[in-house]
Write an enzyme that holds these catalytic residues in place. Sequence first.
Site, PDB file in Angstrom:
ATOM      1  N   SER A   1       0.845  -1.192   0.000  1.00  0.00           N
ATOM      2  CA  SER A   1       0.000   0.000   0.000  1.00  0.00           C
ATOM      3  C   SER A   1       0.881   1.243   0.000  1.00  0.00           C
ATOM      4  CB  SER A   1      -0.888   0.010   1.248  1.00  0.00           C
ATOM      5  OG  SER A   1      -1.463   1.290   1.470  1.00  0.00           O
TER       6      SER A   1
ATOM      7  N   TYR B   1      -1.610  -0.893  10.179  1.00  0.00           N
ATOM      8  CA  TYR B   1      -1.686  -1.009   8.722  1.00  0.00           C
ATOM      9  C   TYR B   1      -0.391  -0.512   8.083  1.00  0.00           C
ATOM     10  CZ  TYR B   1      -3.558  -0.558   3.972  1.00  0.00           C
ATOM     11  OH  TYR B   1      -3.772  -0.677   2.616  1.00  0.00           O
TER      12      TYR B   1
END
Length: 255
Positions: free
Chosen positions: A144, A167
């Site tokens: 990401s 994350y």
Amino acid sequence: MIKNSVIIVTGAGGRLGSALAKKLLSLNNKLIIGEKNKNKLIKLKKELGQNKINKCLFLNIDLAKTSNIKKLINVGVKKFKIIDGAVHCMYPVSGSWGAKFENLNEKNLKNDLFNQLGVPIIFSQQILKYFTRIRKGNLVHISSIQGISSPKFEHYKNLKINSPIEYSAIKTGIISITKYLAKYYKNKNIRINCVSPGGIKDKQPKKFVSRYKSSCNSKGLLDSEDIVDTIIFLLSDKSKYINGQNIVVDDGWSL
């Protein structure tokens, strides 16, 4: 483009995984699909249609267990005789996913770190054992933009959504895993790369969508379909000398 190949797609019931599965099948590939969520699997089968289903092996299976990863590979090889590539798209989250840093729950944090970072390592271990045995293979992980940059916290101000610290840690780890494994499997005729998408549309608040777009060059939040061609490129021979790389697809968000 990659054609007439056999590809594992984990988490194919998700937004990115389902878009990738549809595109790979449209290019006349065969798929081994592992998905824990039975309802998502049923939905995917309906969306694909009977003609496409015939080119797939579907397993409703929890790939957080090594034994089930082995089963996915073994059953896939039994059906199709070979596996040419794999894309790990799984994105399982705990009940407290998205909590602010101050509110992190120890139990859920452990689950998220294992499911999103530990499982990709174990999945890599098992599929790379197979690729080593057949002396070729191609593995793609999904990271990401949060793996290469800290969140733009101003985008989340006064909203009920959050970019979790775990994350960022997980996606940074995926990039490191990719580079480590690419070097570890040097001279094995195996390639390992990853793709780092920007934000993908998922019913985010309008204010967030607007703020996010202001940091991009044109579109802003992406559709899953905007990512899949890059993954397919990495699976194909068009990228045969790309190894250990992280390809960013984010409409300029990280500039």
